[in-house]
Design an enzyme around this catalytic site. Structure first.
Site, PDB file in Angstrom:
ATOM      1  N   GLY A 262     -15.649   2.875 -26.530  1.00 21.68           N
ATOM      2  CA  GLY A 262     -15.744   3.817 -25.426  1.00 21.68           C
ATOM      3  C   GLY A 262     -17.175   4.150 -25.066  1.00 21.68           C
ATOM      4  O   GLY A 262     -17.416   4.999 -24.207  1.00 21.68           O
ATOM      5  N   ASP A 263     -18.126   3.519 -25.731  1.00 22.23           N
ATOM      6  CA  ASP A 263     -19.537   3.753 -25.388  1.00 22.23           C
ATOM      7  C   ASP A 263     -20.298   2.456 -25.633  1.00 22.23           C
ATOM      8  O   ASP A 263     -19.681   1.398 -25.774  1.00 22.23           O
ATOM      9  CB  ASP A 263     -20.077   4.948 -26.200  1.00 22.23           C
ATOM     10  CG  ASP A 263     -21.168   5.713 -25.458  1.00 22.23           C
ATOM     11  OD1 ASP A 263     -22.026   5.051 -24.844  1.00 22.23           O
ATOM     12  OD2 ASP A 263     -21.163   6.954 -25.481  1.00 22.23           O
TER      13      ASP A 263
END
Ligand code: NAG
Ligand code: NAG
Ligand code: NAG
Ligand code: NAG
Ligand code: NAG
Ligand code: NAG
Length: 488
Positions: A262-263
């Protein structure tokens, strides 16, 4: 704080000595009682260890519900007797099973080995996660002012740490943390899965990391680091689940890793504004190769945004991304100071990107309002070559430097960004300068300086590239359960 590199010839000598003695040592110490029932494990590591113990020797129970915190802590405390130089080093074997645990620390000359079916499960009881001081180069936690939760597997001031296995799993069970973070219910900054601080000679390979509360692997103020064949998986909407974040680290080699997150898949950092400037420890001499990344909301490799100790000599090659926001991204801001320079990327295959190139000079995040508005970062000598991007759906590039301090020396060669549909403006540029050749669609005017058709990429070898592995083999002793082994 000055970065103290050991003379490289010493490092190399140590590795050669280890290579010539390690295998024999490991063989010598296969316990004679380990008969055909003894489980055999093979793995590759720079050093094999002389002493081994299994987590079950310390009362470990792999049922997924019993806490193993005391077992891990006792095991490491016991094995730390071999952590001195010349102690032969030790290995903690984590057998098949689900081993629930709160955070624990590692020791030096130490290998944490995970069986293929071993899962280390992070405790979801937040009261079991100690709170520690913020990093000096950040001045505060990233999520909240003040302290931060420790990391699941941590170590400070260590030498020669290996985390490996036959692709066993470390599961952060991060969902609890993500929802508490999103609803503002955490008082402190989330911990990471693995954090090694002030350490030298780190090797992490052949493990799968799942669902970290936040970042996955965070070496900080450390050097001589190899991260190889690691699989990192987290939901693409999980907050700040960065893959591998070398932070104020030198001589780092990241290769053959696969990250869905997610990053940022890899984020190279070196401290935040006035705190990072005061510590002054750069990240440098970093190679990332054969990385595969899926990160719809972030970069394949981010440089920054915390870069106040400086970032230089980053070499990225043979990169694959699928459905990712941008490729090699620079994030910085006035107040950061320092520099990002000598960054080289080549041979990138990018499928379904939001944009290919992204540089940001006004990244809006500061530890506090005490940052120095005259601390203007320098960004220069950034090269991209042999890039094929297909399915680019937003724009080819968004390159925004700093007014009065343009990002300079940007070089692009042999780049194709195939857009999903024709755009009137596919390059958005401000305060950048550079040269390009064979770039489609045609770059913005400030990047149209002519050059010979090739961008620089260093031809020398980094010291960290010289680190080699050997085959280690370990036969699980049939030690009496729950008995702490003697000192041999
Ligand atoms: C781990 O080490 C740090 C210091 O590096 C210490 O503050 C912390 O208490 C240790 N944690 C455990 C669980 O022993
Ligand atoms: C760890 O190393 C750092 C940097 O050299 C030093 O400042 C710190 O005091 C050391 N910590 C311990 C517990 O030895
Ligand atoms: C990684 O784990 C796999 C699966 O158990 C094993 O076959 C392989 O030999 C390991 N690789 C290394 C480099 O240890
Ligand atoms: C390790 O396990 C992950 C998750 O199951 C898998 O995707 C990956 O291919 C495995 N890696 C190796 C080297 O076996
Ligand atoms: C940038 O690259 C050019 C050409 O290779 C070199 O002359 C210059 O010194 C570099 N700048 C920095 C700050 O390294
Ligand atoms: C351009 O890059 C592609 C992809 O890496 C490569 O196959 C091709 O050989 C390169 N072309 C030139 C002229 O170097």
């Amino acid at each position: 704080m000055a970065l103290q590199m050991p003379p490289l010839h010493i490092l190399c000598v140590l590795l050669v000595v280890a290579a010539s003695s390690g295998t024999a040592a490991a063989r010598r110490h296969v316990p004679p009682e380990a008969g055909p029932a003894g489980e055999q494990s093979n793995y590759l590591a720079p050093t094999c260890r002389e002493h081994t113990a299994s987590l079950t020797d310390f009362g470990g129970v792999g049922d997924g519900t019993t806490s193993n915190t005391a077992a891990f802590q006792k095991a490491v405390a016991h094995l730390s007797q071999y952590s001195g130089e010349g102690g032969g080093g030790s290995m903690l074997y984590v057998p098949a099973g689900k081993w629930l645990t709160a955070p624990f620390n590692l020791t030096s000359h130490f290998t944490l080995f995970l069986h293929a079916d071993a899962v280390i499960l992070a405790s979801q009881d937040i009261t079991q996660w100690p709170v520690i001081d913020p990093l000096p180069s950040y001045g505060r936690g990233r999520d909240h002012a003040g302290g931060r939760y420790t990391s699941l597997i941590a170590g400070s001031n260590l030498t020669d740490v290996v985390i490996t296995g036959n692709n066993g799993t470390i599961d952060g069970q991060g969902a609890t943390w993500w929802s508490k973070y999103k609803s503002g219910k955490l008082k402190y900054t989330r911990g990471y899965l693995i954090e090694l601080m002030h350490s030298d000679t780190i090797f992490i390979s052949n493990v799968t990391l799942l669902n970290s509360p936040a970042w996955n692997i965070h070496p900080v103020y450390s050097r001589n680091i190899v991260i190889q064949g690691v699989t990192i998986l987290a939901p693409t909407k999980s907050p700040n689940t960065d893959g591998i974040n070398p932070d104020s680290c030198s001589q780092v080699r990241i290769e053959d890793c696969y990250v869905v997150s997610g990053d940022d898949c890899v984020a190279i950092k070196s401290g935040w504004d006035e705190y990072g400037i005061a510590v002054g420890m750069p990240s440098e001499h970093i190679v990332v190769r054969r990385l595969t990344c899926v990160s719809p909301t972030s970069a394949v490799i981010a440089l920054g945004s915390e870069m106040s100790g400086g970032i230089s000599d980053v070499r990225a090659e043979d990169i694959t991304a699928v459905g990712t926001e941008s490729a090699v991204r620079i994030k910085t801001a006035v107040g950061r100071g320092a520099y990002v320079r000598d960054v080289y990327a080549r041979r990138m295959t990018l499928l379904g990107m939001k944009r290919v190139f992204w540089m940001t000079g006004d990244y809006k995040s500061h530890p506090d309002d005490k940052y120095d508005p005259t601390a203007v970062p320098v960004v220069e000598n950034i090269s991209y070559q042999d890039v094929v991007a297909t399915g680019v759906w937003k724009e080819a590039a968004r390159m925004e430097g700093i007014q009065g301090a343009p990002f300079k020396g940007i070089c692009m060669a042999n780049v194709t960004a195939e857009m999903t549909k024709a755009r009137k403006v596919s390059w958005n540029c401000a305060d950048v300068e550079g040269v390009s050749a064979d770039v489609t669609p045609a770059p913005c005017a400030p990047l149209q300086g002519a050059h010979g058709g090739a961008c620089p990429f260093p031809t020398d070898t980094l010291a960290i590239d010289e680190v080699t592995v050997q085959r280690c083999s370990y036969t699980l002793p049939r030690a009496p359960a729950a008995a702490v082994p003697g000192t041999n």
